[in-house]
Design a protein around this motif. Structure first.
Motif, PDB file in Angstrom:
ATOM      1  N   HIS A  52       0.849  -1.196   0.000  1.00 17.93           N
ATOM      2  CA  HIS A  52       0.000   0.000   0.000  1.00 17.93           C
ATOM      3  C   HIS A  52       0.879   1.239   0.000  1.00 17.93           C
ATOM      4  CE1 HIS A  52       0.792  -0.630   4.291  1.00 17.93           C
ATOM      5  NE2 HIS A  52       0.314   0.569   4.580  1.00 17.93           N
ATOM      6  N   HIS A  53       0.253   2.406  -0.089  1.00 13.89           N
ATOM      7  CA  HIS A  53       0.974   3.620  -0.450  1.00 13.89           C
ATOM      8  C   HIS A  53       1.640   4.365   0.710  1.00 13.89           C
ATOM      9  CE1 HIS A  53      -2.791   5.485   0.979  1.00 13.89           C
ATOM     10  NE2 HIS A  53      -2.080   6.580   1.154  1.00 13.89           N
ATOM     11  N   HIS A  54       1.438   3.963   1.942  1.00 17.07           N
ATOM     12  CA  HIS A  54       1.976   4.734   3.060  1.00 17.07           C
ATOM     13  C   HIS A  54       3.501   4.792   3.010  1.00 17.07           C
ATOM     14  CE1 HIS A  54      -1.935   4.158   5.589  1.00 17.07           C
ATOM     15  NE2 HIS A  54      -2.024   5.153   4.719  1.00 17.07           N
ATOM     16  N   VAL A  74       6.718  -3.920  -7.778  1.00 17.99           N
ATOM     17  CA  VAL A  74       5.350  -4.371  -8.001  1.00 17.99           C
ATOM     18  C   VAL A  74       4.453  -3.723  -6.957  1.00 17.99           C
ATOM     19  CG1 VAL A  74       3.826  -6.364  -8.185  1.00 17.99           C
ATOM     20  CG2 VAL A  74       6.225  -6.559  -8.883  1.00 17.99           C
ATOM     21  N   ALA A  75       3.382  -3.082  -7.412  1.00 13.97           N
ATOM     22  CA  ALA A  75       2.526  -2.315  -6.509  1.00 13.97           C
ATOM     23  C   ALA A  75       1.088  -2.358  -6.985  1.00 13.97           C
ATOM     24  CB  ALA A  75       3.005  -0.859  -6.441  1.00 13.97           C
ATOM     25  N   PRO A  76       0.147  -2.006  -6.099  1.00 13.97           N
ATOM     26  CA  PRO A  76      -1.247  -1.893  -6.536  1.00 13.97           C
ATOM     27  C   PRO A  76      -1.445  -0.712  -7.470  1.00 13.97           C
ATOM     28  CG  PRO A  76      -1.019  -1.109  -4.278  1.00 13.97           C
ATOM     29  CD  PRO A  76       0.304  -1.710  -4.658  1.00 13.97           C
ATOM     30  N   GLU A  77      -2.588  -0.689  -8.106  1.00 12.26           N
ATOM     31  CA  GLU A  77      -2.913   0.413  -9.012  1.00 12.26           C
ATOM     32  C   GLU A  77      -3.333   1.618  -8.179  1.00 12.26           C
ATOM     33  OE1 GLU A  77      -5.854  -1.502 -11.496  1.00 12.26           O
ATOM     34  OE2 GLU A  77      -4.340  -1.860 -13.045  1.00 12.26           O
ATOM     35  N   THR A 110      -6.325   0.915   3.693  1.00 14.63           N
ATOM     36  CA  THR A 110      -6.363   1.870   2.584  1.00 14.63           C
ATOM     37  C   THR A 110      -7.277   1.295   1.508  1.00 14.63           C
ATOM     38  OG1 THR A 110      -4.507   0.940   1.316  1.00 14.63           O
ATOM     39  CG2 THR A 110      -3.968   2.555   3.048  1.00 14.63           C
ATOM     40  N   ALA A 111      -7.660   2.139   0.576  1.00 18.70           N
ATOM     41  CA  ALA A 111      -8.618   1.714  -0.448  1.00 18.70           C
ATOM     42  C   ALA A 111      -8.020   0.717  -1.427  1.00 18.70           C
ATOM     43  CB  ALA A 111      -9.138   2.932  -1.202  1.00 18.70           C
ATOM     44  N   THR A 112      -6.706   0.809  -1.672  1.00 19.93           N
ATOM     45  CA  THR A 112      -6.089  -0.032  -2.700  1.00 19.93           C
ATOM     46  C   THR A 112      -5.119  -1.055  -2.125  1.00 19.93           C
ATOM     47  OG1 THR A 112      -4.283   1.563  -3.037  1.00 19.93           O
ATOM     48  CG2 THR A 112      -6.271   1.843  -4.384  1.00 19.93           C
ATOM     49  N   HIS A 113      -5.212  -1.329  -0.846  1.00 20.60           N
ATOM     50  CA  HIS A 113      -4.293  -2.265  -0.191  1.00 20.60           C
ATOM     51  C   HIS A 113      -4.398  -3.644  -0.832  1.00 20.60           C
ATOM     52  CE1 HIS A 113      -1.972  -4.150   2.952  1.00 20.60           C
ATOM     53  NE2 HIS A 113      -1.991  -3.070   3.718  1.00 20.60           N
ATOM     54  N   ILE A 114      -3.247  -4.276  -1.043  1.00 22.56           N
ATOM     55  CA  ILE A 114      -3.202  -5.645  -1.546  1.00 22.56           C
ATOM     56  C   ILE A 114      -2.325  -6.484  -0.634  1.00 22.56           C
ATOM     57  CG2 ILE A 114      -3.634  -5.036  -3.963  1.00 22.56           C
ATOM     58  CD1 ILE A 114      -0.614  -5.373  -4.489  1.00 22.56           C
ATOM     59  N   ALA A 115      -2.456  -7.799  -0.775  1.00 21.08           N
ATOM     60  CA  ALA A 115      -1.589  -8.745  -0.086  1.00 21.08           C
ATOM     61  C   ALA A 115      -1.018  -9.700  -1.126  1.00 21.08           C
ATOM     62  CB  ALA A 115      -2.361  -9.506   0.982  1.00 21.08           C
ATOM     63  N   PHE A 116       0.131 -10.266  -0.796  1.00 21.88           N
ATOM     64  CA  PHE A 116       0.812 -11.221  -1.675  1.00 21.88           C
ATOM     65  C   PHE A 116       0.848 -12.573  -0.964  1.00 21.88           C
ATOM     66  CE2 PHE A 116       2.389  -7.038  -2.714  1.00 21.88           C
ATOM     67  CZ  PHE A 116       2.475  -7.022  -4.097  1.00 21.88           C
ATOM     68  N   PHE A 117       0.311 -13.601  -1.612  1.00 18.96           N
ATOM     69  CA  PHE A 117       0.280 -14.932  -1.021  1.00 18.96           C
ATOM     70  C   PHE A 117       0.993 -15.910  -1.942  1.00 18.96           C
ATOM     71  CE2 PHE A 117      -2.031 -19.082  -0.782  1.00 18.96           C
ATOM     72  CZ  PHE A 117      -1.481 -19.488   0.428  1.00 18.96           C
ATOM     73  N   CYS A 124       1.016  -9.250   4.206  1.00 19.52           N
ATOM     74  CA  CYS A 124      -0.289  -8.590   4.298  1.00 19.52           C
ATOM     75  C   CYS A 124      -0.195  -7.140   4.747  1.00 19.52           C
ATOM     76  CB  CYS A 124      -1.196  -9.369   5.243  1.00 19.52           C
ATOM     77  SG  CYS A 124      -0.493  -9.710   6.865  1.00 19.52           S
ATOM     78  N   GLY A 125       1.007  -6.562   4.806  1.00 23.47           N
ATOM     79  CA  GLY A 125       1.131  -5.151   5.112  1.00 23.47           C
ATOM     80  C   GLY A 125       0.467  -4.786   6.417  1.00 23.47           C
ATOM     81  N   ASP A 126      -0.474  -3.846   6.356  1.00 20.43           N
ATOM     82  CA  ASP A 126      -1.150  -3.344   7.553  1.00 20.43           C
ATOM     83  C   ASP A 126      -2.621  -3.762   7.606  1.00 20.43           C
ATOM     84  OD1 ASP A 126       1.237  -2.173   8.113  1.00 20.43           O
ATOM     85  OD2 ASP A 126       0.556  -0.105   7.931  1.00 20.43           O
ATOM     86  N   THR A 127      -2.972  -4.849   6.914  1.00 21.33           N
ATOM     87  CA  THR A 127      -4.344  -5.354   6.983  1.00 21.33           C
ATOM     88  C   THR A 127      -4.531  -6.238   8.212  1.00 21.33           C
ATOM     89  OG1 THR A 127      -4.684  -5.215   4.596  1.00 21.33           O
ATOM     90  CG2 THR A 127      -6.101  -6.732   5.809  1.00 21.33           C
TER      91      THR A 127
END
Length: 254
Positions: A52-54, A74-77, A110-117, A124-127
């Motif tokens: 995510h963007h933080h 590699v990042a979310p849109e 965040t609105a565009t947060h993603i996780a990588f599995f 999972c970042g900050d989710t």
């Protein structure tokens, strides 16, 4: 594979995962210096994953790319992440060298947060945190609960690699919610011992979180009863229970 949490700032973790052939990924490098220092032992990162963007998760990327110009990011849109060289979205499969990751959209923090599995690891970042979840800065309780439900459905042996070392403070809240949970009591004792020895409490197996984390247990009677007692009213709506639990955590002081 060799997994390493690299401490950064006050409580961040930058994750590295090194394959048997030396290929290394770096996850959420908010600060370049710890990564550069760790790289002195010989690994060369080829791929950076951003959840995510933080800034405490992306702030070191420019310096890493200056050191390794071929580094793929590699990042979310999200236009708030201008350093990306590749954008991914929910359902995409990331393939790069020996790496194979599934992209999961997990909005809420965040609105565009993603996780990588992939490879038995969840970045999972900050989710999702050990015994907690991220604050709702941009998403709704419904979105965050759906994101947590999605992560909870992954294989139980998945290693959860969170973005922050919040486990000890989260344990205090979790015990306030669910004081009779024996698995939680054992996990809290483990966390206290690890932190006293200056060891990270992460990664943590998902099955531990399913047994202990109140934000993954909003359907458990003990959690629902505790939320109802704290809020002064109960609800049969699991989103409302989750929202009340998150509000409780936001104002909690151990």
């Amino acid at each position: 594979m060799r997994l390493q949490p690299i401490p950064a700032f006050d409580d961040n973790y930058i994750w590295t995962l090194e394959a048997d052939d030396g290929s290394t990924i770096v996850v959420d490098p908010g600060d370049a210096q710890p990564v550069l220092a760790a790289a002195e032992r010989g690994f060369v990162p080829g791929l950076v994953l951003l959840t995510h963007h933080h800034d405490d998760h992306i702030g070191g990327v420019a310096a890493l790319r200056a050191r390794w110009p071929a580094l793929e990011i590699v990042a979310p849109e999200d236009p708030r992440i201008p350093v990306a060289s590749r954008r991914v979205r929910d359902g995409d499969r990331l393939e790069h060298g020996p790496w194979r990751f599934e992209i999961l959209a997990v909005p809420g923090h965040t609105a565009t947060h993603i996780a990588f599995f992939g490879h038995g690891h969840l970045f999972c970042g900050d989710t999702l945190f050990s015994l907690g979840c991220g604050r709702l800065f941009e998403g709704t309780p419904s979105q965050m609960l759906a994101s947590l439900d999605r992560l909870a459905a992954l294989p139980a042996e998945t290693l959860v690699c969170c973005g922050h070392e919040y486990s000890r403070s989260n344990a205090a809240f979790a015990r306030a919610v669910d004081p009779d949970n024996a698995a939680l009591r054992r996990r809290e004792e483990e966390i206290i011992a690890m932190r006293s020895a200056h060891r990270p409490t992460l990664p943590v197996p998902l099955h531990s979180e399913l047994a202990c984390n109140p934000f993954l247990r909003v359907d458990a009677p003990a959690v629902r009863d505790a939320v109802a007692a704290h809020a002064g009213e109960g609800s049969d709506d699991r989103v409302e229970v989750f929202a009340a639990l998150r509000r409780w955590k936001d104002g909690f002081r151990a």
